[in-house]
Motif scaffolding. Structure first.
Motif, PDB file in Angstrom:
ATOM      1  N   ARG A   1      -4.044  15.057 -42.588  1.00 39.24           N
ATOM      2  CA  ARG A   1      -2.582  15.061 -42.473  1.00 39.24           C
ATOM      3  C   ARG A   1      -1.928  14.196 -43.551  1.00 39.24           C
ATOM      4  NH1 ARG A   1      -1.278  13.650 -36.449  1.00 39.24           N
ATOM      5  NH2 ARG A   1      -0.035  12.281 -37.729  1.00 39.24           N
ATOM      6  N   ARG A   2      -2.362  14.402 -44.773  1.00 43.74           N
ATOM      7  CA  ARG A   2      -1.810  13.701 -45.946  1.00 43.74           C
ATOM      8  C   ARG A   2      -1.884  12.188 -45.814  1.00 43.74           C
ATOM      9  NH1 ARG A   2       3.208  17.554 -45.926  1.00 43.74           N
ATOM     10  NH2 ARG A   2       2.239  19.377 -46.836  1.00 43.74           N
TER      11      ARG A   2
ATOM     12  N   ASN B   1      -1.920  17.501 -30.235  1.00 46.68           N
ATOM     13  CA  ASN B   1      -3.126  17.145 -30.988  1.00 46.68           C
ATOM     14  C   ASN B   1      -4.357  17.832 -30.381  1.00 46.68           C
ATOM     15  OD1 ASN B   1      -4.563  15.652 -33.000  1.00 46.68           O
ATOM     16  ND2 ASN B   1      -5.262  14.308 -31.370  1.00 46.68           N
TER      17      ASN B   1
ATOM     18  N   ARG C   1      -2.225  10.385 -43.042  1.00 47.23           N
ATOM     19  CA  ARG C   1      -1.786   9.788 -41.771  1.00 47.23           C
ATOM     20  C   ARG C   1      -2.932   9.709 -40.773  1.00 47.23           C
ATOM     21  NH1 ARG C   1       3.487  13.017 -40.311  1.00 47.23           N
ATOM     22  NH2 ARG C   1       1.969  14.654 -40.579  1.00 47.23           N
TER      23      ARG C   1
ATOM     24  N   ALA D   1      -6.249  11.744 -38.459  1.00 45.88           N
ATOM     25  CA  ALA D   1      -6.326  12.609 -37.285  1.00 45.88           C
ATOM     26  C   ALA D   1      -7.706  12.457 -36.651  1.00 45.88           C
ATOM     27  CB  ALA D   1      -6.099  14.075 -37.670  1.00 45.88           C
TER      28      ALA D   1
END
Length: 167
Positions: free
Chosen positions: A148-149, A114, A151, A153
């Motif tokens: 991230r669709r 990340n 999810r 970040a």
């Protein structure tokens, strides 16, 4: 039906009353920002950050007198600042994550990935350059729930000191 409140000689619905409170808070925040900017301009000068940007970008200063000499710009100080900031931000931190006394190596790998994917070192470098030139460098950290669709970040961004108004 409307839930109405009687305020003085007029009646307001709770929604309109809430908007009035929001406007008051907005005005107070705007006033605090104006006071902060005014004090900063008084201490540092009105064009302090613009002058630093022009210096760093080697922008030509306008002169009242014409000059026919070719302009030569040598970015020696800029190069030294970038070299120093690069040395400071070149390494990625090694993070150890543990739970109940045991290391969680999967989360450690995720954290490192990340860090690299978010280019956090570059944002820290940009902040260091500002700090070296103006003595003020700010990082803004946030979470984007839609990245991230869906999810999510984390993100890190450098803030131009001109856009920060401390109290």
């Amino acid at each position: 039906g409307y839930d109405e409140l009687e305020v003085g000689h007029r009646s307001l619905s709770p929604e309109l009353d809430q908007l009035g409170d929001d406007r008051d808070i907005s005005r107070q925040i705007d006033e605090l920002q104006r006071i902060s900017q005014s004090q900063r301009d008084k201490v540092l000068g009105r064009d302090y950050f613009s002058d630093i940007e022009e210096f760093y970008n080697l922008e030509e200063q306008n002169s009242a007198y014409p000059s026919f000499k070719p302009r030569v710009s040598i970015p020696q100080l800029q190069t030294l600042v970038l070299n120093e900031a690069t040395d400071i931000t070149d390494s990625s931190p090694k993070i150890y994550i543990s739970k109940d006394g045991d290391r969680d190596k999967d989360r450690e790998k995720w954290y490192q990935a990340n860090w690299r994917q978010g280019c956090y070192n570059n944002r820290i470098l940009e902040s260091f350059v500002w700090a070296m030139l103006s003595n003020l460098g700010f990082l803004q950290i946030g979470f984007d729930a839609f990245a991230r669709r869906g999810r999510g970040a984390t993100w890190v961004g450098m803030r131009n000191p001109k856009s920060v108004f401390p109290d």
